[in-house]
Design a protein around this motif. Structure first.
Motif, PDB file in Angstrom:
ATOM      1  N   ILE A 172      74.122  67.770 115.618  1.00 51.71           N
ATOM      2  CA  ILE A 172      73.034  66.850 115.936  1.00 51.71           C
ATOM      3  C   ILE A 172      73.643  65.466 116.132  1.00 51.71           C
ATOM      4  O   ILE A 172      74.268  64.919 115.234  1.00 51.71           O
ATOM      5  N   SER A 209      59.570  58.902 114.611  1.00 54.03           N
ATOM      6  CA  SER A 209      59.280  60.186 115.257  1.00 54.03           C
ATOM      7  C   SER A 209      57.922  60.718 114.808  1.00 54.03           C
ATOM      8  O   SER A 209      57.367  60.289 113.788  1.00 54.03           O
ATOM      9  N   ARG A 217      66.567  67.608 114.772  1.00 54.35           N
ATOM     10  CA  ARG A 217      66.953  67.797 116.165  1.00 54.35           C
ATOM     11  C   ARG A 217      65.785  67.447 117.097  1.00 54.35           C
ATOM     12  O   ARG A 217      65.970  66.795 118.128  1.00 54.35           O
ATOM     13  N   GLU A 218      64.580  67.851 116.737  1.00 52.20           N
ATOM     14  CA  GLU A 218      63.403  67.538 117.544  1.00 52.20           C
ATOM     15  C   GLU A 218      63.131  66.035 117.550  1.00 52.20           C
ATOM     16  O   GLU A 218      62.737  65.471 118.575  1.00 52.20           O
ATOM     17  N   VAL A 258      65.391  63.654 117.223  1.00 45.27           N
ATOM     18  CA  VAL A 258      66.409  63.038 118.067  1.00 45.27           C
ATOM     19  C   VAL A 258      66.054  63.194 119.543  1.00 45.27           C
ATOM     20  O   VAL A 258      66.163  62.255 120.333  1.00 45.27           O
ATOM     21  N   GLU A 259      65.607  64.382 119.914  1.00 46.75           N
ATOM     22  CA  GLU A 259      65.212  64.619 121.304  1.00 46.75           C
ATOM     23  C   GLU A 259      64.027  63.745 121.698  1.00 46.75           C
ATOM     24  O   GLU A 259      63.929  63.291 122.842  1.00 46.75           O
ATOM     25  N   GLU A 260      63.123  63.496 120.752  1.00 44.83           N
ATOM     26  CA  GLU A 260      61.941  62.689 121.037  1.00 44.83           C
ATOM     27  C   GLU A 260      62.275  61.203 121.163  1.00 44.83           C
ATOM     28  O   GLU A 260      61.770  60.507 122.060  1.00 44.83           O
ATOM     29  N   SER A 277      65.591  59.567 121.211  1.00 43.48           N
ATOM     30  CA  SER A 277      66.812  59.088 121.852  1.00 43.48           C
ATOM     31  C   SER A 277      66.613  58.506 123.257  1.00 43.48           C
ATOM     32  O   SER A 277      67.368  57.602 123.644  1.00 43.48           O
TER      33      SER A 277
END
Length: 218
Positions: free
Chosen positions: A5, A35, A88-89, A91-93, A95
């Motif tokens: 991650i 987040s 991980r979700e 970070v994807e949201e 970043s």
């Protein structure tokens, strides 16, 4: 690697028993984004275990614990697959709102601290329009200070104080005459005897206009 991650050095974990949530911060200005809250299935299951144990006097909870479903497994401090998935979700949201400067390595927010024209952060390449605006404001302040300093603002300010004459003999107010109003000491003679140069300390004659020791005007 699939299990790794990234983008994780500028965040705080706000997760609790009910779910997962993370705050990511700009390393330049400190502002950031939170987040979306992801509810934890295990946390909800832990609540059910505690509720079930209470409802049946603890017997059901004890049975579930004996087969490996102890609610301690759902404590906040344990990181596992559920936490990794939520992170991980997050970070994807989040970043896409940040950029990493390849010159200094900082993760910075896009709207304020990223210089898109130069492809680096605003520390490494300041935004010229903002720099020009700042210089103009500073120049205006400097010119205003100079302009205000050229004006005499003391015309209506009373800054001189009357000196009260004191008798050298009794130290009371003299009254402004030739003799002290309290003790009758001749003031003119006392003043003449007390004349000294303020520059070098030389004793002066009563009618002297210049000091005989240093030439200073008396």
């Amino acid at each position: 690697m699939a299990g790794m991650i990234g983008f994780t050095d500028n965040y705080q974990d706000r997760s609790n028993r009910d779910g997962f949530q993370f705050e990511f911060f700009c390393e330049r200005c400190g502002n950031g984004y939170t987040s979306s809250f992801k509810r934890s299935v295990t946390g909800f299951g832990g609540k059910l275990l505690r509720m079930g144990g209470d409802l049946v006097g603890g017997e059901w909870g004890q049975k579930m614990s004996s087969i490996g479903y102890d609610s301690a497994l759902f404590s906040d401090g344990v990181r596992g697959p559920a936490w990794d998935k939520a992170m991980r979700e997050a970070v994807e949201e989040i970043s896409p709102n940040f950029h990493q400067c390849h010159r200094c390595g900082q993760w910075v927010c896009g709207p304020v601290c990223w210089n898109g024209e130069r492809g680096v952060c605003a520390d490494c390449a300041p935004k010229l329009d903002q720099e020009i605006a700042g210089m103009q404001a500073e120049a205006q302040r400097h010119q205003l200070r100079e302009s205000i300093a050229r004006v005499d603002w003391t015309n209506n300010v009373q800054h001189q104080h009357e000196v009260t004459a004191r008798c050298p003999s009794c130290s009371n107010e003299t009254g402004g005459g030739k003799y002290c109003q309290h003790c009758g000491t001749p003031l003119a003679a006392a003043q003449e005897a007390a004349r000294f140069c303020g520059q070098c300390g030389t004793k002066l004659n009563p009618s002297a206009m210049f000091c005989t020791g240093c030439g200073t005007t008396t």
